[in-house]
Design a protein around this motif. Structure first.
Motif, PDB file in Angstrom:
ATOM      1  N   LEU A 150       0.832  -1.203   0.000  1.00 32.07           N
ATOM      2  CA  LEU A 150       0.000   0.000   0.000  1.00 32.07           C
ATOM      3  C   LEU A 150       0.865   1.251   0.000  1.00 32.07           C
ATOM      4  N   VAL A 151       1.969   1.200   0.744  1.00 30.91           N
ATOM      5  CA  VAL A 151       2.872   2.353   0.829  1.00 30.91           C
ATOM      6  C   VAL A 151       3.431   2.695  -0.547  1.00 30.91           C
ATOM      7  N   PHE A 152       3.960   1.686  -1.260  1.00 26.96           N
ATOM      8  CA  PHE A 152       4.552   1.960  -2.569  1.00 26.96           C
ATOM      9  C   PHE A 152       3.500   2.330  -3.601  1.00 26.96           C
ATOM     10  N   ARG A 153       2.327   1.715  -3.523  1.00 23.61           N
ATOM     11  CA  ARG A 153       1.270   2.116  -4.451  1.00 23.61           C
ATOM     12  C   ARG A 153       0.966   3.601  -4.295  1.00 23.61           C
ATOM     13  N   GLU A 154       0.926   4.068  -3.057  1.00 23.29           N
ATOM     14  CA  GLU A 154       0.598   5.467  -2.807  1.00 23.29           C
ATOM     15  C   GLU A 154       1.757   6.392  -3.194  1.00 23.29           C
ATOM     16  N   VAL A 155       2.985   5.967  -2.916  1.00 32.61           N
ATOM     17  CA  VAL A 155       4.156   6.756  -3.299  1.00 32.61           C
ATOM     18  C   VAL A 155       4.184   6.953  -4.815  1.00 32.61           C
ATOM     19  N   ILE A 156       3.975   5.862  -5.546  1.00 36.13           N
ATOM     20  CA  ILE A 156       4.008   5.940  -7.004  1.00 36.13           C
ATOM     21  C   ILE A 156       2.823   6.756  -7.525  1.00 36.13           C
ATOM     22  N   ARG A 157       1.643   6.509  -6.972  1.00 33.24           N
ATOM     23  CA  ARG A 157       0.446   7.224  -7.436  1.00 33.24           C
ATOM     24  C   ARG A 157       0.600   8.726  -7.261  1.00 33.24           C
ATOM     25  N   ARG A 158       1.018   9.149  -6.083  1.00 28.58           N
ATOM     26  CA  ARG A 158       1.186  10.588  -5.828  1.00 28.58           C
ATOM     27  C   ARG A 158       2.268  11.185  -6.712  1.00 28.58           C
ATOM     28  N   GLY A 159       3.370  10.465  -6.855  1.00 30.24           N
ATOM     29  CA  GLY A 159       4.471  10.977  -7.660  1.00 30.24           C
ATOM     30  C   GLY A 159       4.089  11.136  -9.121  1.00 30.24           C
ATOM     31  N   LEU A 160       3.472  10.121  -9.687  1.00 30.93           N
ATOM     32  CA  LEU A 160       3.089  10.184 -11.100  1.00 30.93           C
ATOM     33  C   LEU A 160       2.016  11.234 -11.347  1.00 30.93           C
ATOM     34  N   SER A 161       1.115  11.408 -10.380  1.00 27.05           N
ATOM     35  CA  SER A 161       0.027  12.381 -10.537  1.00 27.05           C
ATOM     36  C   SER A 161       0.530  13.816 -10.565  1.00 27.05           C
ATOM     37  N   SER A 162       1.780  14.024 -10.164  1.00 28.76           N
ATOM     38  CA  SER A 162       2.352  15.372 -10.183  1.00 28.76           C
ATOM     39  C   SER A 162       2.708  15.822 -11.597  1.00 28.76           C
ATOM     40  N   ASP A 163       2.754  14.873 -12.530  1.00 28.36           N
ATOM     41  CA  ASP A 163       3.073  15.216 -13.914  1.00 28.36           C
ATOM     42  C   ASP A 163       1.783  15.407 -14.699  1.00 28.36           C
ATOM     43  N   PRO A 164       1.599  16.552 -15.322  1.00 31.62           N
ATOM     44  CA  PRO A 164       0.338  16.839 -16.021  1.00 31.62           C
ATOM     45  C   PRO A 164       0.069  15.965 -17.239  1.00 31.62           C
ATOM     46  N   SER A 165       1.094  15.269 -17.725  1.00 25.81           N
ATOM     47  CA  SER A 165       0.893  14.428 -18.913  1.00 25.81           C
ATOM     48  C   SER A 165       0.542  12.984 -18.555  1.00 25.81           C
ATOM     49  N   ILE A 166       0.477  12.689 -17.260  1.00 27.21           N
ATOM     50  CA  ILE A 166       0.200  11.326 -16.808  1.00 27.21           C
ATOM     51  C   ILE A 166      -1.062  11.295 -15.959  1.00 27.21           C
ATOM     52  N   GLU A 167      -1.883  10.275 -16.190  1.00 27.82           N
ATOM     53  CA  GLU A 167      -3.082  10.060 -15.381  1.00 27.82           C
ATOM     54  C   GLU A 167      -3.043   8.632 -14.836  1.00 27.82           C
ATOM     55  N   VAL A 168      -3.032   8.502 -13.509  1.00 26.33           N
ATOM     56  CA  VAL A 168      -3.102   7.176 -12.898  1.00 26.33           C
ATOM     57  C   VAL A 168      -4.567   6.747 -12.901  1.00 26.33           C
ATOM     58  N   VAL A 169      -4.897   5.783 -13.729  1.00 28.36           N
ATOM     59  CA  VAL A 169      -6.301   5.395 -13.898  1.00 28.36           C
ATOM     60  C   VAL A 169      -6.717   4.256 -12.972  1.00 28.36           C
ATOM     61  N   ALA A 170      -5.708   3.510 -12.447  1.00 23.70           N
ATOM     62  CA  ALA A 170      -6.048   2.390 -11.566  1.00 23.70           C
ATOM     63  C   ALA A 170      -4.833   1.935 -10.787  1.00 23.70           C
ATOM     64  N   VAL A 171      -5.086   1.362  -9.612  1.00 26.54           N
ATOM     65  CA  VAL A 171      -4.051   0.698  -8.824  1.00 26.54           C
ATOM     66  C   VAL A 171      -4.556  -0.705  -8.498  1.00 26.54           C
TER      67      VAL A 171
END
Length: 341
Positions: A16-37
């Motif tokens: 859960l920790v890494f899923r959240e770390v990656i999700r938050r980090g990737l969401s900071s880039d405007p060209s990327i959308e995290v659609v699912a975990v």
């Protein structure tokens, strides 16, 4: 003005920790959308169909089914670019063989700087992966020439220089395993993290007929031996008498990379000239293009991997467009060309 399409990413990790770390980090880039975990491959399987991601990040060690088996089972049915996110382990090379496009090492979540570097690297690799060609697991469908039937080397004093990036670990493996023991000495720059370069060299040494090692200062390039540049050092060749010696050194990034393919190729152009062969393989960007052109201008024979067999047709494309590539060909034909050129 048309709005640029975002890259849809799915994250698969049992932590859960890494899923959240990656999700938050990737969401900071405007060209990327995290659609699912997803927490495991079974959860991921259903969500892939539901959310149709462009790129997937995938952990290796997970309950119920590990990431490597998941990649092997998924890709024949669903051609999805996958970036493996894992701790330092040789398992990443198994994942690449299974068909993953690239890999990134998990950070120390206690270090803000470590996480920042990890996210920046992962974002860059996701953007590259979104343009990648998914080859899937290695199969026997592509016909490779029998090493025993390759021509005898014309000039035993030659040196072969190879450069690669995204998709290169598998491409290099497939070339080396098809070469005979009398192959001229080979020096390789593969864009790879420092902790993995020796692991990569050791793995190749165990699975290929040639002797493969991570390069060190003073190594002599000899027939039947292959040298992999350390992941945090540039590498160049220096002519000493009738032999070529390797120099590994720290330095600023060239074309965004250390080691840089251009650094190697330019040294080979200067020191070996027409006694060399240069090969540029799959990878994003333009590292190696100018160096390969320098080699060709000094009389070297030069080979570029073609678009069809490249995971990412970037570096070979630039090299071809500037006139650095004498012969552009499929990956499966490169071993034969190396021995007959």
């Amino acid at each position: 003005m048309a709005i640029a399409k975002k890259i849809k990413v799915m994250i698969v990790d049992d932590s859960l920790v890494f899923r959240e770390v990656i999700r938050r980090g990737l969401s900071s880039d405007p060209s990327i959308e995290v659609v699912a975990v997803a927490e495991d491959p079974f959860d991921a399987r259903d969500k892939i169909l539901q959310f149709n991601p462009d790129v997937m990040t995938c952990d290796v060690e997970m309950p119920r089914m590990n990431g490597i088996d998941f990649i092997r089972r998924l890709l024949p049915q669903y051609a999805l670019p996958i970036i493996v996110v894992s701790s330092v382990s040789e398992a990443v090379f198994d994942a690449m063989k299974a068909g993953a496009v690239d890999f990134e090492t998990k950070p120390d979540v206690r270090s803000v700087r470590s996480v920042e570097i990890f996210i920046a690297e992962l974002i860059n690799k996701i953007k590259i992966a979104s343009h990648a060609k998914v080859a899937g697991p290695e199969t026997s469908q592509t016909e490779w020439r029998d090493p025993a039937k390759t021509p005898q080397v014309k000039d035993m004093g030659r040196i072969i220089a190879i450069g690669a990036s995204t998709g290169g670990t598998e491409a290099i493996y497939r070339i080396l395993k098809a070469l005979p023991l009398n192959t001229p000495g080979i020096v390789i720059v593969q864009h790879i993290p420092p902790m993995f370069s020796r692991m990569f060299a050791d793995r190749l040494n165990q699975t290929c007929p040639l002797e493969v090692k991570e390069a060190q200062n003073g190594d002599i390039v000899e027939q039947g031996r292959v040298f992999i540049a350390p992941g945090d050092r540039h590498i160049r060749v220096k002519k000493t008498g009738d032999r070529f010696k390797l120099e590994c050194f720290q330095g600023d990034k060239v074309n965004g990379h250390c080691p840089s393919v251009d650094v190697l190729f330019e040294s080979v152009a200067k020191e070996a000239g027409n006694r060399s062969i240069g090969v540029i393989l799959t990878g994003m960007g333009y590292d190696g293009a100018k160096g390969l052109l320098a080699m060709r201008r000094r009389g070297a024979r030069t080979i570029g991997q073609d678009e069809h067999s490249s995971v990412v047709y970037g570096m070979p494309k630039v090299a071809y467009e500037i006139g650095a590539v004498e012969k552009q060909t499929a990956l499966s034909d490169i071993p034969y060309l190396l021995m007959s050129t």
